[in-house]
Motif scaffolding. Structure first.
Motif, PDB file in Angstrom:
ATOM      1  N   LEU A 135     -30.334  11.662 -24.210  1.00 31.21           N
ATOM      2  CA  LEU A 135     -28.971  11.717 -24.728  1.00 31.21           C
ATOM      3  C   LEU A 135     -28.513  10.307 -25.066  1.00 31.21           C
ATOM      4  CD1 LEU A 135     -27.260  14.183 -22.226  1.00 31.21           C
ATOM      5  CD2 LEU A 135     -28.317  14.702 -24.427  1.00 31.21           C
ATOM      6  N   ARG A 136     -27.881  10.147 -26.210  1.00 25.89           N
ATOM      7  CA  ARG A 136     -27.241   8.886 -26.592  1.00 25.89           C
ATOM      8  C   ARG A 136     -25.744   9.167 -26.637  1.00 25.89           C
ATOM      9  NH1 ARG A 136     -29.587   5.599 -31.454  1.00 25.89           N
ATOM     10  NH2 ARG A 136     -30.967   4.923 -29.777  1.00 25.89           N
ATOM     11  N   ILE A 137     -25.019   8.481 -25.773  1.00 28.02           N
ATOM     12  CA  ILE A 137     -23.575   8.671 -25.703  1.00 28.02           C
ATOM     13  C   ILE A 137     -22.922   7.511 -26.439  1.00 28.02           C
ATOM     14  CG2 ILE A 137     -21.597   8.964 -24.179  1.00 28.02           C
ATOM     15  CD1 ILE A 137     -23.608   9.884 -22.008  1.00 28.02           C
ATOM     16  N   LYS A 138     -22.258   7.823 -27.537  1.00 25.67           N
ATOM     17  CA  LYS A 138     -21.586   6.802 -28.343  1.00 25.67           C
ATOM     18  C   LYS A 138     -20.179   6.602 -27.784  1.00 25.67           C
ATOM     19  CE  LYS A 138     -24.232   7.842 -32.455  1.00 25.67           C
ATOM     20  NZ  LYS A 138     -24.189   8.139 -33.885  1.00 25.67           N
ATOM     21  N   LEU A 139     -19.867   5.354 -27.459  1.00 27.99           N
ATOM     22  CA  LEU A 139     -18.586   5.010 -26.843  1.00 27.99           C
ATOM     23  C   LEU A 139     -17.622   4.492 -27.902  1.00 27.99           C
ATOM     24  CD1 LEU A 139     -20.048   2.923 -23.861  1.00 27.99           C
ATOM     25  CD2 LEU A 139     -19.834   5.400 -24.031  1.00 27.99           C
ATOM     26  N   ILE A 149     -16.215  -1.949 -22.062  1.00 27.53           N
ATOM     27  CA  ILE A 149     -16.140  -0.496 -21.930  1.00 27.53           C
ATOM     28  C   ILE A 149     -17.515   0.034 -21.556  1.00 27.53           C
ATOM     29  CG2 ILE A 149     -14.240  -0.344 -23.588  1.00 27.53           C
ATOM     30  CD1 ILE A 149     -16.251   0.926 -25.566  1.00 27.53           C
ATOM     31  N   ARG A 150     -17.552   1.093 -20.731  1.00 29.11           N
ATOM     32  CA  ARG A 150     -18.822   1.703 -20.340  1.00 29.11           C
ATOM     33  C   ARG A 150     -18.548   2.949 -19.512  1.00 29.11           C
ATOM     34  NH1 ARG A 150     -18.015  -2.696 -17.321  1.00 29.11           N
ATOM     35  NH2 ARG A 150     -17.961  -2.503 -15.069  1.00 29.11           N
ATOM     36  N   LEU A 151     -19.602   3.712 -19.275  1.00 28.77           N
ATOM     37  CA  LEU A 151     -19.571   4.834 -18.354  1.00 28.77           C
ATOM     38  C   LEU A 151     -20.377   4.407 -17.134  1.00 28.77           C
ATOM     39  CD1 LEU A 151     -20.297   7.780 -20.816  1.00 28.77           C
ATOM     40  CD2 LEU A 151     -18.079   6.814 -20.158  1.00 28.77           C
ATOM     41  N   THR A 152     -19.885   4.712 -15.939  1.00 21.82           N
ATOM     42  CA  THR A 152     -20.593   4.340 -14.725  1.00 21.82           C
ATOM     43  C   THR A 152     -20.838   5.570 -13.865  1.00 21.82           C
ATOM     44  OG1 THR A 152     -18.571   3.894 -13.470  1.00 21.82           O
ATOM     45  CG2 THR A 152     -19.520   2.043 -14.692  1.00 21.82           C
ATOM     46  N   ASN A 153     -21.691   5.414 -12.881  1.00 26.18           N
ATOM     47  CA  ASN A 153     -21.986   6.473 -11.903  1.00 26.18           C
ATOM     48  C   ASN A 153     -22.375   7.788 -12.578  1.00 26.18           C
ATOM     49  OD1 ASN A 153     -20.808   4.396 -10.498  1.00 26.18           O
ATOM     50  ND2 ASN A 153     -19.690   5.690  -9.112  1.00 26.18           N
ATOM     51  N   LEU A 154     -23.102   7.714 -13.667  1.00 24.52           N
ATOM     52  CA  LEU A 154     -23.478   8.922 -14.392  1.00 24.52           C
ATOM     53  C   LEU A 154     -24.533   9.709 -13.616  1.00 24.52           C
ATOM     54  CD1 LEU A 154     -23.567   9.539 -18.019  1.00 24.52           C
ATOM     55  CD2 LEU A 154     -25.597  10.230 -16.775  1.00 24.52           C
ATOM     56  N   ARG A 155     -24.291  10.996 -13.451  1.00 29.26           N
ATOM     57  CA  ARG A 155     -25.241  11.887 -12.770  1.00 29.26           C
ATOM     58  C   ARG A 155     -25.363  13.165 -13.584  1.00 29.26           C
ATOM     59  NH1 ARG A 155     -24.309  12.715  -6.641  1.00 29.26           N
ATOM     60  NH2 ARG A 155     -26.470  13.328  -6.816  1.00 29.26           N
ATOM     61  N   CYS A 156     -26.533  13.769 -13.534  1.00 21.25           N
ATOM     62  CA  CYS A 156     -26.811  15.005 -14.252  1.00 21.25           C
ATOM     63  C   CYS A 156     -27.165  16.092 -13.249  1.00 21.25           C
ATOM     64  CB  CYS A 156     -27.958  14.797 -15.236  1.00 21.25           C
ATOM     65  SG  CYS A 156     -27.589  13.545 -16.483  1.00 21.25           S
ATOM     66  N   PHE A 157     -26.777  17.334 -13.561  1.00 24.34           N
ATOM     67  CA  PHE A 157     -26.981  18.441 -12.633  1.00 24.34           C
ATOM     68  C   PHE A 157     -27.516  19.681 -13.338  1.00 24.34           C
ATOM     69  CE2 PHE A 157     -23.739  15.786 -10.758  1.00 24.34           C
ATOM     70  CZ  PHE A 157     -24.102  15.730  -9.423  1.00 24.34           C
ATOM     71  N   THR A 158     -28.162  20.548 -12.546  1.00 21.22           N
ATOM     72  CA  THR A 158     -28.656  21.842 -12.999  1.00 21.22           C
ATOM     73  C   THR A 158     -28.420  22.862 -11.895  1.00 21.22           C
ATOM     74  OG1 THR A 158     -30.568  23.035 -13.840  1.00 21.22           O
ATOM     75  CG2 THR A 158     -31.001  21.416 -12.123  1.00 21.22           C
ATOM     76  N   SER A 159     -28.414  24.140 -12.254  1.00 24.23           N
ATOM     77  CA  SER A 159     -28.296  25.183 -11.232  1.00 24.23           C
ATOM     78  C   SER A 159     -29.674  25.643 -10.767  1.00 24.23           C
ATOM     79  CB  SER A 159     -27.504  26.378 -11.768  1.00 24.23           C
ATOM     80  OG  SER A 159     -28.175  26.940 -12.872  1.00 24.23           O
ATOM     81  N   GLU A 160     -30.730  25.137 -11.420  1.00 20.04           N
ATOM     82  CA  GLU A 160     -32.089  25.466 -11.012  1.00 20.04           C
ATOM     83  C   GLU A 160     -32.415  24.716  -9.726  1.00 20.04           C
ATOM     84  OE1 GLU A 160     -34.583  24.727 -14.413  1.00 20.04           O
ATOM     85  OE2 GLU A 160     -33.371  26.022 -15.664  1.00 20.04           O
ATOM     86  N   GLY A 161     -33.361  25.178  -8.963  1.00 19.27           N
ATOM     87  CA  GLY A 161     -33.694  24.620  -7.653  1.00 19.27           C
ATOM     88  C   GLY A 161     -33.877  23.121  -7.618  1.00 19.27           C
ATOM     89  N   PRO A 162     -33.716  22.507  -6.425  1.00 18.81           N
ATOM     90  CA  PRO A 162     -33.838  21.051  -6.286  1.00 18.81           C
ATOM     91  C   PRO A 162     -35.276  20.565  -6.419  1.00 18.81           C
ATOM     92  CG  PRO A 162     -33.535  22.061  -4.143  1.00 18.81           C
ATOM     93  CD  PRO A 162     -33.414  23.168  -5.174  1.00 18.81           C
ATOM     94  N   THR A 163     -35.391  19.253  -6.690  1.00 17.43           N
ATOM     95  CA  THR A 163     -36.692  18.589  -6.712  1.00 17.43           C
ATOM     96  C   THR A 163     -36.694  17.535  -5.624  1.00 17.43           C
ATOM     97  OG1 THR A 163     -35.974  16.899  -8.258  1.00 17.43           O
ATOM     98  CG2 THR A 163     -36.967  18.881  -9.201  1.00 17.43           C
ATOM     99  N   ASP A 164     -37.826  16.891  -5.404  1.00 15.94           N
ATOM    100  CA  ASP A 164     -37.942  15.893  -4.344  1.00 15.94           C
ATOM    101  C   ASP A 164     -37.342  14.546  -4.721  1.00 15.94           C
ATOM    102  OD1 ASP A 164     -39.288  17.739  -2.855  1.00 15.94           O
ATOM    103  OD2 ASP A 164     -41.258  17.076  -3.538  1.00 15.94           O
TER     104      ASP A 164
END
Length: 185
Positions: A135-139, A149-164
């Motif tokens: 993903l390229r996020i244009k600010l 200017i920037r985005l910080t603490n970016l995290r991505c999530f899914t409802s599919e099971g966890p990974t290690d």
């Protein structure tokens, strides 16, 4: 949030953490400037690592970005291209005022256009190129009042099971220039 003297700030739990979603392993780049002189296009990239689950939610803290557009690297008959999947999403109600300039945000990919492919995360690419699904996020920030200017603490999530493996996103915020060989922002 008003804090009593000497107390630590409380962090509100984002909906994605409450909803039982699992983190996706990703890395977020520092802001990339198209050229040294400002104003200029600025972007941050989110690269997914070895995690083939579907992207469903992105959370981040804003740092004076008025609005964003999100593009996804996809395959095309003539090679790879950046496809706009979310356009001009407002993060600040008023770009010249600081009221919501550092607010937390949650973007659900269900609000992205039908061109978004959540299954592309962590696809392989040629050496030196961003993987498909990146993903390229244009600010955007039309106000000249904010130096950085920037985005910080970016995290991505899914409802599919966890990974290690989960690696936190880069929060350095240190700007870097894009190389002359990289695609235009």
């Amino acid at each position: 949030v008003t804090l009593a003297r000497g107390s630590a700030p409380r962090v509100a739990m984002m909906t994605s953490e409450k909803a039982g979603l699992s983190p996706l392993a990703c890395e977020c780049s520092a802001p990339m400037y198209a050229r040294a002189a400002r104003p200029c296009p600025i972007a941050q990239e989110v690269v997914f690592r070895k995690d083939r689950r579907r992207l469903e939610v992105l959370t981040f803290r804003n740092h004076y970005v008025a609005s964003i557009s999100v593009c996804q690297r996809q395959d095309a008959p003539d090679g790879h291209r950046w496809v706009v999947v979310l356009e001009d999403h407002e993060l600040m109600a008023h770009p010249h005022f600081e009221d919501d300039a550092q607010a937390w945000h949650e973007l659900k990919t269900s609000t992205f256009s039908s061109k978004f492919d959540p299954g592309l995360c962590a696809s392989k690419a040629a050496p030196g190129e961003p993987p498909l699904g990146t993903l390229r996020i244009k600010l955007r920030q039309p106000s000249p009042m904010w130096e950085s200017i920037r985005l910080t603490n970016l995290r991505c999530f899914t409802s599919e099971g966890p990974t290690d493996e989960v690696t936190p996103a880069d929060d350095s915020g240190a700007p870097r220039k894009t190389s002359s060989s990289s695609e235009r922002l």
